[in-house]
Design a protein around this motif. Sequence first.
Motif, PDB file in Angstrom:
ATOM      1  N   PHE A   1       0.908  -1.214   0.138  1.00 30.92           N
ATOM      2  CA  PHE A   1       0.060  -0.117   0.219  1.00 30.92           C
ATOM      3  C   PHE A   1       0.930   1.341  -0.061  1.00 30.92           C
ATOM      4  CE2 PHE A   1      -2.983  -2.933   2.242  1.00 30.92           C
ATOM      5  CZ  PHE A   1      -3.852  -3.026   1.286  1.00 30.92           C
ATOM      6  N   ILE A   2       0.722   2.283  -0.811  1.00 39.76           N
ATOM      7  CA  ILE A   2       1.488   3.318  -0.847  1.00 39.76           C
ATOM      8  C   ILE A   2       0.170   4.666  -0.797  1.00 39.76           C
ATOM      9  CG2 ILE A   2       2.844   5.025  -2.102  1.00 39.76           C
ATOM     10  CD1 ILE A   2       3.640   2.585  -3.819  1.00 39.76           C
ATOM     11  N   VAL A   3       0.382   5.255   0.589  1.00 39.22           N
ATOM     12  CA  VAL A   3      -1.009   6.019   0.715  1.00 39.22           C
ATOM     13  C   VAL A   3      -0.410   7.437   1.187  1.00 39.22           C
ATOM     14  CG1 VAL A   3      -2.441   6.486   2.712  1.00 39.22           C
ATOM     15  CG2 VAL A   3      -2.216   4.369   1.648  1.00 39.22           C
ATOM     16  N   ASP A   4      -1.166   8.425   0.748  1.00 40.39           N
ATOM     17  CA  ASP A   4      -0.970   9.922   1.215  1.00 40.39           C
ATOM     18  C   ASP A   4      -2.247  10.035   1.887  1.00 40.39           C
ATOM     19  OD1 ASP A   4      -0.466  12.509   1.875  1.00 40.39           O
ATOM     20  OD2 ASP A   4       0.376  13.096  -0.032  1.00 40.39           O
ATOM     21  N   PRO A   5      -2.373  10.156   3.029  1.00 42.51           N
ATOM     22  CA  PRO A   5      -3.791  10.538   3.590  1.00 42.51           C
ATOM     23  C   PRO A   5      -4.364  11.808   3.147  1.00 42.51           C
ATOM     24  CG  PRO A   5      -2.238   9.738   5.336  1.00 42.51           C
ATOM     25  CD  PRO A   5      -1.535  10.028   4.335  1.00 42.51           C
ATOM     26  N   ILE A   6      -3.675  12.943   3.118  1.00 47.15           N
ATOM     27  CA  ILE A   6      -4.182  14.188   2.516  1.00 47.15           C
ATOM     28  C   ILE A   6      -2.918  14.777   1.732  1.00 47.15           C
ATOM     29  CG2 ILE A   6      -5.197  16.580   2.889  1.00 47.15           C
ATOM     30  CD1 ILE A   6      -6.669  15.251   5.673  1.00 47.15           C
ATOM     31  N   ASP A   7      -3.130  14.650   0.342  1.00 45.76           N
ATOM     32  CA  ASP A   7      -2.485  15.264  -0.358  1.00 45.76           C
ATOM     33  C   ASP A   7      -2.890  16.683  -0.595  1.00 45.76           C
ATOM     34  OD1 ASP A   7      -0.154  15.512  -2.052  1.00 45.76           O
ATOM     35  OD2 ASP A   7      -1.263  15.026  -3.825  1.00 45.76           O
ATOM     36  N   GLY A   8      -2.023  17.663  -0.242  1.00 50.22           N
ATOM     37  CA  GLY A   8      -2.332  19.044  -0.259  1.00 50.22           C
ATOM     38  C   GLY A   8      -2.925  19.621   1.097  1.00 50.22           C
ATOM     39  N   THR A   9      -2.024  19.197   2.294  1.00 55.93           N
ATOM     40  CA  THR A   9      -2.332  19.553   3.484  1.00 55.93           C
ATOM     41  C   THR A   9      -2.507  20.973   3.603  1.00 55.93           C
ATOM     42  OG1 THR A   9      -1.501  17.636   4.339  1.00 55.93           O
ATOM     43  CG2 THR A   9      -1.760  19.198   5.868  1.00 55.93           C
ATOM     44  N   ARG A  10      -1.531  21.592   3.209  1.00 54.64           N
ATOM     45  CA  ARG A  10      -1.622  23.332   3.119  1.00 54.64           C
ATOM     46  C   ARG A  10      -2.935  23.821   2.617  1.00 54.64           C
ATOM     47  NH1 ARG A  10       3.820  22.644   1.901  1.00 54.64           N
ATOM     48  NH2 ARG A  10       5.269  23.542   3.408  1.00 54.64           N
ATOM     49  N   SER A  11      -3.417  23.344   1.648  1.00 58.34           N
ATOM     50  CA  SER A  11      -4.775  23.513   1.018  1.00 58.34           C
ATOM     51  C   SER A  11      -6.007  23.325   1.963  1.00 58.34           C
ATOM     52  CB  SER A  11      -5.123  22.884  -0.454  1.00 58.34           C
ATOM     53  OG  SER A  11      -4.002  23.296  -1.368  1.00 58.34           O
ATOM     54  N   PHE A  12      -5.936  21.979   2.439  1.00 56.13           N
ATOM     55  CA  PHE A  12      -6.775  21.580   3.641  1.00 56.13           C
ATOM     56  C   PHE A  12      -6.813  22.800   4.494  1.00 56.13           C
ATOM     57  CE2 PHE A  12      -7.807  19.658   7.648  1.00 56.13           C
ATOM     58  CZ  PHE A  12      -8.875  18.842   7.260  1.00 56.13           C
ATOM     59  N   ILE A  13      -5.776  23.254   5.166  1.00 51.13           N
ATOM     60  CA  ILE A  13      -5.676  24.035   6.287  1.00 51.13           C
ATOM     61  C   ILE A  13      -6.171  25.445   5.844  1.00 51.13           C
ATOM     62  CG2 ILE A  13      -4.083  25.393   7.531  1.00 51.13           C
ATOM     63  CD1 ILE A  13      -1.952  22.900   7.642  1.00 51.13           C
TER      64      ILE A  13
END
Length: 264
Positions: A83-95
């Motif tokens: 498994f290759i996972v990025d839980p949230i890609d674009g964390t700065r955008s999320f913030i």
Amino acid sequence: MPALDDLSLLIEAARRSGEIATSFTGKTAQRWDKPDDAGPVTEADLAVNAMLHQTLTAARPDYGWLSEESDDGTRRLGQRDLFIVDPIDGTRSFIEGSDTWSHSLAIARDGRITAAVVFLPMLDRLYAAAAGAGATLNGQSISVSDIATLPEATVLATKPVMEMQHWTKGDPGFKRAHRPSLAYRLGLVGQGRFDGMVTLRKSWEWDIAAGALIVTEAGGQCTDRTGQPLRFNNPDPRLNGVVAGGDAVHAALLSGLAQTQATP
């Protein structure tokens, strides 16, 4: 077909990720800065990562695990499936409260991606692909654009990519656009909404794995910045940049790039 079974698992996990992430308010979610200027992480990233690790490894206990938000080790290197996972890609955008962050989930077998999902819950866009089965957006088949030359193309890239030293003939001639999530950029190329994507920095496998399969299953090409095939589950999980697009745009981008080493 094992890849389709794995894809179903990833789709369900991605939707659950969206439910968890959107239960947090980006601007008020607790956040921390990672060491070595590695960027921010929020309590939403960690909550999604915990659910994904528990759910996915329980469903496939013989698969390895590589995630941006988990400590890495060497055990995965001896495992055929990963498994290759990025839980949230674009964390700065999320913030910031933006809607262009995504969940990026992929499975690699023997270094090649076999199943992939990129899900943007705020936009309700779910890109998916399985090896040999094509790529979809919200269940509808997608394909890369058929633009043939760079002057006709719009390419997703950051401003530093456009600096003249990166191109053998100076200005590469394409129109530039940008989205903050690398996974989303690759989904947009697979969709044909943009004609190509370039990143010249070393790129983490978890940012690229899912989107790379979406592009190739949509009929495009996705390689490192020198044109070499992407291989995953490396001891150092970083790739030598990424170039993606339809056949003609991909070839033109590679032809125009000055072949220097990727920056850290």
